[in-house]
Design a protein around this motif. Structure first.
Motif, short mmCIF file in Angstrom:
data_model
loop_
_atom_site.label_atom_id
_atom_site.label_comp_id
_atom_site.label_asym_id
_atom_site.label_seq_id
_atom_site.Cartn_x
_atom_site.Cartn_y
_atom_site.Cartn_z
N SER A 86 9.36 -7.28 -6.62
CA SER A 86 8.14 -6.72 -6.03
C SER A 86 7.76 -7.53 -4.79
CB SER A 86 6.98 -6.77 -7.04
OG SER A 86 6.63 -8.12 -7.29
N TYR A 112 -3.67 -8.99 2.15
CA TYR A 112 -3.74 -8.01 1.05
C TYR A 112 -4.42 -8.67 -0.15
CZ TYR A 112 -1.73 -5.77 -3.11
OH TYR A 112 -1.56 -5.20 -4.34
N GLU A 155 -0.07 -12.05 7.56
CA GLU A 155 0.46 -10.69 7.65
C GLU A 155 0.46 -10.24 9.10
OE1 GLU A 155 -1.63 -7.95 5.07
OE2 GLU A 155 -1.52 -9.35 3.40
N ASN A 159 -3.82 -5.49 6.51
CA ASN A 159 -4.57 -4.43 5.90
C ASN A 159 -5.68 -5.12 5.10
OD1 ASN A 159 -5.09 -2.54 3.78
ND2 ASN A 159 -3.20 -3.16 2.75
N ASP A 184 4.36 -11.86 6.41
CA ASP A 184 4.45 -10.64 5.61
C ASP A 184 4.46 -9.49 6.61
OD1 ASP A 184 3.92 -8.31 4.22
OD2 ASP A 184 2.54 -9.26 2.79
N1 PLP Z 1 1.98 -7.42 0.94
C1 PLP Z 1 1.26 -6.38 1.41
C2 PLP Z 1 0.84 -6.36 2.83
C3 PLP Z 1 0.92 -5.33 0.55
O1 PLP Z 1 0.21 -4.30 1.03
C4 PLP Z 1 1.34 -5.38 -0.80
C5 PLP Z 1 0.98 -4.30 -1.75
O2 PLP Z 1 0.13 -3.48 -1.49
C6 PLP Z 1 2.07 -6.49 -1.23
C7 PLP Z 1 2.39 -7.48 -0.34
C8 PLP Z 1 2.54 -6.60 -2.65
O3 PLP Z 1 3.63 -5.74 -2.84
P1 PLP Z 1 4.04 -5.08 -4.25
O4 PLP Z 1 2.99 -4.09 -4.59
O5 PLP Z 1 5.38 -4.49 -3.94
O6 PLP Z 1 4.11 -6.19 -5.24
#
Ligand code: PLP
Length: 431
Positions: A86, A112, A155, A159, A184
């Protein structure tokens, strides 16, 4: 196949794979296997001892995922990738790989919500301190750095604020102090290549635009191969001192013959081995399918989102629109310095009046948009962060991450723009 092209459209289709040598299959097969037959005891010992690289066990590597790793590494301009289960696992591993209890790292406040929680709470419980700083002033990263600081984290297109991170400025500060920048890049694949701006490590939640079809959860870490870990031996003991978990291997030395991939190999053979957050090969296959059309899709997402931002800006019930295409001043300058080919598919807005109730009523009135916690799907998606994704944060933390009571987050899909605007229009009319 060697990948000479520098064009993302070609890389997304060809990097890391030509055909299956035994069957001549053109599509990358799903290698749904746990294990790999060793040629001999000598071969097995050599693989385990990292004298040669090869398949051992799918928790640590898999040929389907290997193609995905090579392809995304090529798209980002990095040297090697590591697929994990993930995006959350990718964020955690990216930091943990070089950070121990007692160490700290500095992260942008524009994150996030799930990453924020991981850094502020779970990492804290592990004895790792995350120092959050406001990215509007890059110097804040330098001010928060001491000799136990192991990395910076941010990031690209965070968002929900969607204010592009000053990658070049912070990467340069970090390089002068011997601190690598981890980016990210989930919201801006193809549009931004953080290594070109000085980042050392890139991660993605592949769940989002890379997968694109909302079918699979996954993450990936890419090593830029551009950070000199050995030049900062004291800051990175985990890469420069004998690792007792791997019979005393010193990663920067052990891996040198294979190229500048000490960071990513260590993540694979220690963190993935021990914590086991492996990507399923079926999901790896799904992400490979998604990647093939990513360059086309991300352009369509960006164009539709810019049109939505323009439409919302002219609507009398809307107070503020959040999308780089309608920003000006420093925020726009940063967006233009980092993004090329579009401003991304995410778009936010606040109501002029009505607060939380307005945001919730709007979401409940949407017909075509899906009301989901995801972003980056080919379909248009919407959510009210204050009562969902960011509800576990305190009001102060919500404010720091840019979530106000009426804020609505849209992930604009690739449907026809008339249908997207039509759905937004009828939902706005109900508020
Ligand atoms: N990074 C960002 C910018 C995200 O928007 C998200 C999930 O919404 C993640 C990391 C985490 O990813 P995951 O949901 O695949 O664990």
């Amino acid at each position: 196949m060697t990948m000479d092209s520098k064009n993302p459209e070609t890389i997304a289709l060809h990097a890391g794979w030509r055909r299956d040598e035994s069957t001549t299959s053109v599509a990358v097969p799903i290698y749904q296997t746990t294990s790999y037959q060793f040629n001999s005891t000598e071969h097995a010992a050599s693989l385990f001892g990292l004298a040669e690289l090869g398949n051992i066990y799918t928790r640590i590597m898999n040929p389907t995922n290997d193609v995905l790793e090579q392809r995304i590494a090529a798209l980002e301009g990095g040297v090697a990738g590591l697929a994990v289960s993930s995006g959350q696992a990718a964020s955690a591993f990216a930091v943990q790989n070089i950070t121990r209890a007692g160490d700290n790292f500095v992260a942008s406040t524009d994150l996030y919500g799930g990453t924020w929680n991981l850094f502020a709470n779970t990492m804290k419980d592990m004895g790792i301190e995350c120092r959050f700083v406001d990215p509007s002033d890059p110097k804040a990263f330098a001010n928060a750095t001491d000799d136990r600081t192991r990395c910076y984290y941010a990031e690209t297109l965070p968002n929900p604020k969607l204010q592009v991170f000053p990658i070049k400025e912070v990467a340069e500060i970090g390089r002068n102090l011997g601190v690598p920048l981890i980016m990210d890049n989930t919201a801006a694949p193809i549009l931004c290549r953080p290594f070109e701006h000085g980042a050392a490590i890139v991660m993605h939640s592949t769940t989002k635009f890379i997968g694109g079809h909302g079918t699979s959860i996954g993450g990936i870490i890419v090593d830029g191969g551009n950070f000199d870990w050995e030049a900062h031996k004291e800051r990175f003991p985990m890469l420069n001192e004998p690792d007792p978990s791997y019979h005393g291997a010193v990663w920067t030395e052990a891996v040198k013959p294979m190229g500048p991939i000490a960071y990513i190999i260590k993540a694979r053979v220690t963190l993935l081995r021990d914590l086991g957050s492996a990507m399923s090969p079926f999901n790896g296959f799904q992400f490979i399918q998604g990647l093939e059309t990513l360059p086309l899709r991300i352009r369509a997402h960006s164009e539709n989102a810019a049109t939505v931002a323009e439409y919302l800006s002219g609507h009398d019930k809307v107070g503020k629109v959040i999308h780089p295409s309608v920003m000006d001043g420093e925020a726009r300058r940063r967006a233009d310095a980092v993004l090329s080919g579009g401003y991304g598919g995410l778009c936010g807005f606040e109501f002029a009046a009505g607060g939380k109730e307005a945001g919730q009523r709007f979401i409940d009135s949407l017909n075509m948009f899906y009301h989901v916690a995801n972003i980056g799907d080919s379909r248009s998606l919407a959510i009210h962060p204050a009562t969902t994704t960011h509800s576990q944060l305190s009001p102060k933390e919500q404010e720091q991450t840019g979530v106000t009571d009426s804020y609505v987050r849209l992930s604009i899909g690739i449907e026809h723009i008339d249908d997207i605007i039509g759905d937004l229009d009828q939902a706005l009319a109900t508020v």
